[in-house]
Design a protein around this motif. Structure first.
Motif, PDB file in Angstrom:
ATOM      1  N   SER A  12      -0.680   1.270  -5.630  1.00 43.93           N
ATOM      2  CA  SER A  12      -0.247   0.039  -6.277  1.00 43.93           C
ATOM      3  C   SER A  12       0.518  -0.804  -5.267  1.00 43.93           C
ATOM      4  O   SER A  12       0.932  -0.315  -4.213  1.00 43.93           O
ATOM      5  CB  SER A  12       0.634   0.339  -7.500  1.00 43.93           C
ATOM      6  N   MET A  13       0.703  -2.062  -5.602  1.00 45.69           N
ATOM      7  CA  MET A  13       1.418  -2.964  -4.709  1.00 45.69           C
ATOM      8  C   MET A  13       2.883  -2.582  -4.586  1.00 45.69           C
ATOM      9  O   MET A  13       3.495  -2.721  -3.513  1.00 45.69           O
ATOM     10  CB  MET A  13       1.288  -4.402  -5.222  1.00 45.69           C
ATOM     11  N   PHE A  14       3.474  -2.081  -5.670  1.00 42.12           N
ATOM     12  CA  PHE A  14       4.867  -1.641  -5.621  1.00 42.12           C
ATOM     13  C   PHE A  14       5.050  -0.478  -4.649  1.00 42.12           C
ATOM     14  O   PHE A  14       5.979  -0.475  -3.830  1.00 42.12           O
ATOM     15  CB  PHE A  14       5.329  -1.241  -7.031  1.00 42.12           C
ATOM     16  N   MET A  15       4.150   0.502  -4.726  1.00 39.95           N
ATOM     17  CA  MET A  15       4.252   1.644  -3.821  1.00 39.95           C
ATOM     18  C   MET A  15       3.969   1.229  -2.382  1.00 39.95           C
ATOM     19  O   MET A  15       4.540   1.780  -1.437  1.00 39.95           O
ATOM     20  CB  MET A  15       3.277   2.744  -4.249  1.00 39.95           C
ATOM     21  N   LEU A  16       3.099   0.252  -2.184  1.00 40.40           N
ATOM     22  CA  LEU A  16       2.838  -0.242  -0.834  1.00 40.40           C
ATOM     23  C   LEU A  16       4.092  -0.869  -0.230  1.00 40.40           C
ATOM     24  O   LEU A  16       4.446  -0.598   0.934  1.00 40.40           O
ATOM     25  CB  LEU A  16       1.697  -1.254  -0.865  1.00 40.40           C
ATOM     26  N   ARG A  17       4.791  -1.699  -1.013  1.00 39.13           N
ATOM     27  CA  ARG A  17       6.045  -2.276  -0.516  1.00 39.13           C
ATOM     28  C   ARG A  17       7.091  -1.197  -0.272  1.00 39.13           C
ATOM     29  O   ARG A  17       7.852  -1.266   0.700  1.00 39.13           O
ATOM     30  CB  ARG A  17       6.563  -3.311  -1.520  1.00 39.13           C
ATOM     31  N   GLU A  18       7.131  -0.192  -1.142  1.00 38.78           N
ATOM     32  CA  GLU A  18       8.104   0.899  -0.964  1.00 38.78           C
ATOM     33  C   GLU A  18       7.811   1.693   0.304  1.00 38.78           C
ATOM     34  O   GLU A  18       8.734   2.047   1.054  1.00 38.78           O
ATOM     35  CB  GLU A  18       8.051   1.811  -2.193  1.00 38.78           C
ATOM     36  N   ILE A  19       6.545   1.977   0.571  1.00 42.49           N
ATOM     37  CA  ILE A  19       6.182   2.733   1.766  1.00 42.49           C
ATOM     38  C   ILE A  19       6.490   1.923   3.031  1.00 42.49           C
ATOM     39  O   ILE A  19       6.990   2.464   4.034  1.00 42.49           O
ATOM     40  CB  ILE A  19       4.696   3.129   1.714  1.00 42.49           C
ATOM     41  N   GLN A  23       9.090   2.970   5.897  1.00 39.00           N
ATOM     42  CA  GLN A  23       8.710   3.053   7.307  1.00 39.00           C
ATOM     43  C   GLN A  23       9.700   2.309   8.194  1.00 39.00           C
ATOM     44  O   GLN A  23      10.059   2.800   9.275  1.00 39.00           O
ATOM     45  CB  GLN A  23       7.313   2.472   7.503  1.00 39.00           C
ATOM     46  N   GLU A  24      10.177   1.161   7.756  1.00 36.60           N
ATOM     47  CA  GLU A  24      11.170   0.425   8.531  1.00 36.60           C
ATOM     48  C   GLU A  24      12.459   1.229   8.669  1.00 36.60           C
ATOM     49  O   GLU A  24      13.057   1.290   9.760  1.00 36.60           O
ATOM     50  CB  GLU A  24      11.448  -0.922   7.868  1.00 36.60           C
ATOM     51  N   LEU A 182       3.691   8.749   6.489  1.00 35.10           N
ATOM     52  CA  LEU A 182       3.884   7.404   5.952  1.00 35.10           C
ATOM     53  C   LEU A 182       2.723   6.481   6.322  1.00 35.10           C
ATOM     54  O   LEU A 182       2.255   5.687   5.496  1.00 35.10           O
ATOM     55  CB  LEU A 182       5.209   6.831   6.459  1.00 35.10           C
ATOM     56  N   ARG A 183       2.241   6.586   7.560  1.00 40.83           N
ATOM     57  CA  ARG A 183       1.090   5.760   7.966  1.00 40.83           C
ATOM     58  C   ARG A 183      -0.161   6.126   7.167  1.00 40.83           C
ATOM     59  O   ARG A 183      -0.908   5.239   6.716  1.00 40.83           O
ATOM     60  CB  ARG A 183       0.834   5.922   9.464  1.00 40.83           C
ATOM     61  N   ASN A 184      -0.405   7.428   6.984  1.00 38.14           N
ATOM     62  CA  ASN A 184      -1.568   7.844   6.194  1.00 38.14           C
ATOM     63  C   ASN A 184      -1.452   7.405   4.739  1.00 38.14           C
ATOM     64  O   ASN A 184      -2.452   7.026   4.109  1.00 38.14           O
ATOM     65  CB  ASN A 184      -1.725   9.360   6.268  1.00 38.14           C
ATOM     66  N   THR A 185      -0.231   7.442   4.202  1.00 40.01           N
ATOM     67  CA  THR A 185      -0.035   6.988   2.822  1.00 40.01           C
ATOM     68  C   THR A 185      -0.299   5.500   2.688  1.00 40.01           C
ATOM     69  O   THR A 185      -0.937   5.045   1.735  1.00 40.01           O
ATOM     70  CB  THR A 185       1.397   7.309   2.368  1.00 40.01           C
ATOM     71  N   GLU A 186       0.163   4.714   3.677  1.00 42.70           N
ATOM     72  CA  GLU A 186      -0.095   3.275   3.644  1.00 42.70           C
ATOM     73  C   GLU A 186      -1.594   2.980   3.753  1.00 42.70           C
ATOM     74  O   GLU A 186      -2.127   2.135   3.015  1.00 42.70           O
ATOM     75  CB  GLU A 186       0.661   2.597   4.783  1.00 42.70           C
ATOM     76  N   ASN A 187      -2.278   3.684   4.643  1.00 38.86           N
ATOM     77  CA  ASN A 187      -3.727   3.485   4.770  1.00 38.86           C
ATOM     78  C   ASN A 187      -4.469   3.878   3.494  1.00 38.86           C
ATOM     79  O   ASN A 187      -5.437   3.216   3.089  1.00 38.86           O
ATOM     80  CB  ASN A 187      -4.261   4.289   5.956  1.00 38.86           C
ATOM     81  N   TYR A 188      -4.008   4.955   2.862  1.00 35.72           N
ATOM     82  CA  TYR A 188      -4.638   5.390   1.603  1.00 35.72           C
ATOM     83  C   TYR A 188      -4.470   4.327   0.515  1.00 35.72           C
ATOM     84  O   TYR A 188      -5.430   4.003  -0.211  1.00 35.72           O
ATOM     85  CB  TYR A 188      -4.024   6.712   1.163  1.00 35.72           C
ATOM     86  N   ILE A 189      -3.282   3.770   0.401  1.00 34.51           N
ATOM     87  CA  ILE A 189      -3.041   2.749  -0.628  1.00 34.51           C
ATOM     88  C   ILE A 189      -3.896   1.513  -0.363  1.00 34.51           C
ATOM     89  O   ILE A 189      -4.499   0.937  -1.284  1.00 34.51           O
ATOM     90  CB  ILE A 189      -1.537   2.394  -0.670  1.00 34.51           C
ATOM     91  N   LEU A 190      -3.974   1.091   0.906  1.00 31.75           N
ATOM     92  CA  LEU A 190      -4.789  -0.077   1.238  1.00 31.75           C
ATOM     93  C   LEU A 190      -6.270   0.178   0.955  1.00 31.75           C
ATOM     94  O   LEU A 190      -6.972  -0.707   0.428  1.00 31.75           O
ATOM     95  CB  LEU A 190      -4.589  -0.447   2.710  1.00 31.75           C
TER      96      LEU A 190
END
Length: 288
Positions: A12-19, A23-24, A182-190
């Motif tokens: 979801s977009m919320f989880m993408l912003r959270e991830i 990461q930051e 974290l990178r794999n999670t972001e790629n999965y969400i995208l």
């Protein structure tokens, strides 16, 4: 994607912003830990070099002190009984000083001489060998100071070594485990969000294609024949021409291998046979 290399989250977009926010924060903590490790390494190298030089000086000082003690024993005999009988308060005391080295709490030791305490052996050796007794006292006092400094540096080196190992373990854990996850999670969400967009676009394309096809068939559907037998041939010719135009338009809208077959019921309505359903249409085939 393997679930072991990412965090179990929903796309979801919320989880993408959270991830992305996480990461930051992880990158900022990673940079701080690397700086801390570098600072601890520099301080550890300095403490190690100072410890090595202090150890060399300590060996030479103890050697001189025991040589002077051997000279006293040769001149005045064994002084152990006299020393043990006149032991009072210590003139050299150890003071603990707390230090903070890049977030690591260490304790340094410092030898402090208490001048308020009287020297019991200040008149020792007045009969014979007083000069050698004074030299032995100075040599052992200096040896005590160097021993305290050596113990302080050794304790600091041990604490810094343990802190460096812990910090490097955290840095490696962040670099090798947390950041890739974290990178794999972001790629999965995208990927999941892109797949959902493609599915929604395909669904809308199918709905629009079906709507256009229904409207086209409704426009080309002939009216009911309402005349005598002479008009039936004319209506049949019109119906056949409209069927041919319907087939031609259907072949344009849906270039499929099987032609669109139609049939008429008793009332004269056209019933197209959905032999080629628009499930393999491309973007160019649709009249958007």
């Amino acid at each position: 994607m393997n679930t072991e290399n990412r965090y179990p989250v929903t796309a979801s977009m919320f989880m993408l912003r959270e991830i992305i926010h996480r990461q930051e924060q992880v990158k900022r903590g990673y940079q701080l830990l690397k700086r801390k490790a570098e600072a601890l390494r520099i301080r550890g190298r300095q403490a190690t070099a100072e410890l090595a030089s202090t150890q060399a000086i300590l060996g030479h000082t103890l050697k001189e002190a025991y040589i002077s003690l051997a000279a006293i024993k040769f001149t005045n005999g064994e002084p152990n009984a006299l020393v043990l009988e006149n032991i009072g308060q210590a003139q050299v005391r150890v003071q603990r000083i707390s230090e903070n080295i890049s977030g690591v709490a260490t304790v340094s030791l410092q030898a402090v001489e208490d001048l308020t305490v009287g020297d019991v052996f200040r008149y020792a050796g007045l009969g014979a060998g007083g000069h050698r007794t004074g030299e032995a006292k100075k040599a052992f006092r200096e040896a005590i100071r160097i021993l305290v400094k050596f113990a302080s540096l050794r304790n600091t080196c041990i604490l810094l070594d343990e802190a460096i190992r812990t910090t490097l373990r955290k840095v490696n854990g962040i670099e090798k485990i947390i950041m890739p996850k974290l990178r794999n999670t972001e790629n999965y969400i995208l990927m999941e969000m892109d797949e959902r967009e493609r599915e929604e676009f395909h669904r809308l394309k199918m709905v629009k294609a079906k709507k256009i096809r229904s409207q086209t068939i409704a426009k080309l559907r002939p009216e009911l024949p309402c005349g005598d037998n002479g008009d039936s041939s004319v209506s049949s010719d019109a119906s056949s021409s409209r069927i041919r135009s319907l087939e031609h338009l259907t072949s344009i809208l849906h270039p499929c291998t099987a032609p669109l077959s139609t049939s008429t019921d008793s009332m004269g309505d056209i019933k197209p046979d959905p032999a080629c359903y628009p499930h393999n249409w491309d973007d160019d085939d649709l009249l958007f």
